[in-house]
Design a protein around this motif. Sequence first.
Motif, mmCIF file in Angstrom:
data_model
loop_
_atom_site.group_PDB
_atom_site.id
_atom_site.type_symbol
_atom_site.label_atom_id
_atom_site.label_comp_id
_atom_site.label_asym_id
_atom_site.label_seq_id
_atom_site.Cartn_x
_atom_site.Cartn_y
_atom_site.Cartn_z
ATOM 1 N N ARG A 227 20.702 98.848 -26.820
ATOM 2 C CA ARG A 227 21.075 97.736 -25.947
ATOM 3 C C ARG A 227 20.202 96.510 -26.204
ATOM 4 O O ARG A 227 20.679 95.374 -26.169
ATOM 5 N N VAL A 230 21.473 94.902 -29.417
ATOM 6 C CA VAL A 230 22.715 94.164 -29.195
ATOM 7 C C VAL A 230 22.427 92.852 -28.469
ATOM 8 O O VAL A 230 22.971 91.792 -28.818
ATOM 9 N N LEU A 256 30.984 97.232 -25.479
ATOM 10 C CA LEU A 256 30.532 98.311 -26.354
ATOM 11 C C LEU A 256 30.518 99.627 -25.605
ATOM 12 O O LEU A 256 30.187 99.688 -24.415
ATOM 13 N N THR A 257 30.862 100.682 -26.307
ATOM 14 C CA THR A 257 31.025 101.994 -25.705
ATOM 15 C C THR A 257 29.945 102.954 -26.196
ATOM 16 O O THR A 257 29.167 102.643 -27.094
ATOM 17 N N GLY A 261 26.359 101.786 -24.241
ATOM 18 C CA GLY A 261 27.403 100.811 -23.958
ATOM 19 C C GLY A 261 27.035 99.793 -22.893
ATOM 20 O O GLY A 261 26.078 99.936 -22.145
ATOM 21 N N ASP A 276 32.075 100.731 -30.715
ATOM 22 C CA ASP A 276 30.953 101.611 -30.415
ATOM 23 C C ASP A 276 29.644 100.838 -30.558
ATOM 24 O O ASP A 276 29.459 100.069 -31.506
ATOM 25 N N ALA A 277 28.696 101.058 -29.636
ATOM 26 C CA ALA A 277 27.460 100.277 -29.605
ATOM 27 C C ALA A 277 26.592 100.512 -30.843
ATOM 28 O O ALA A 277 26.074 99.562 -31.446
#
Length: 317
Positions: A227, A230, A256-257, A261, A276-277
């Motif tokens: 996280r 991202v 994002l999953t 996510g 997808d993350a």
Amino acid sequence: MDAHVADSLGAWALDACDGDEAAAIEAHLARCAPCSAAAWQLRAASAWLGIEHVMEPPPGLRGQILDRARSRRPPVLLRTLVEAYASQVALLDRALRGLNQADWRTPDPRHHDLAGLMVHLTRNDAMLATDLTLPVTKLPELSRRHETAAGAAVHEAWRAQADTLVRGLTSEEDLDRDVSLAGRDGPGRGPLRDALVQRAFETWIHLDDISEQVGRRLSQPPPEQVRRIVSLAVGLLPGALAAHGVDQPGTGRLVLTGPAGGEWELPLGPFTVQADAVTFARLVANRRPPETVASAIEGDHRLAGLVLRVAATLGCD
């Protein structure tokens, strides 16, 4: 404390006294505080002794306890970021110790071979150490006549430089301090908080690179680390998009999953990209071509595709 009662408390706690003796002990406990306290401590202990099987905690209990603890004493962000970096350093160090002589000569598409890859990583770590006025480790000369020895020496130099960063960031540094950020086209500038996220990110990605080259399974970083990666990428994307001539008013959503996510917004749109993350983090590192990333797009497909292609340019390589 009555000596006879004291001698009988263990049996009483285990319900091993007959009716008359138990009644006599309980009558004494009602008027003797020391005996009563000792008796109930023994009774509590006997209850634990009677448990035959360890019970699984309810789902979510650990998370609830940690959330409550953090609400009372929030973690120091610097320590959190340094520990995330240190954990990736430990994983990469373990992988490097498992390399054999032939592994160090494995070609790397970006840095000639694995020794060259580690030189690249060490130089990026050293760049941050320089900004923080921490010692910089001297890298060995890479002689192709002594490749295996050079690989081991580079490993040692990289670990020394990484340890210098970890040890040197033990005080409450100013996380907004302006420092160098590694980049594919040369260093940029940003706050120390972003640089620490980047150091953990690049260390993980090069662990992936080495694992892929020698046929080992790729690692999965903790969700909170993904996280942070991202969030760093989303913060860099507007500037990178503007540099590529992409500027369209609106709001874009990145959904994002997976365990890491979440949802992030970009100041251009309108579009929504779902993916997808961890895969998105590897895209940001330029380890997944945009066209191979499984994603669901809503809204402006052209703009969403540009965002994914520009995201792939953010890595340090």
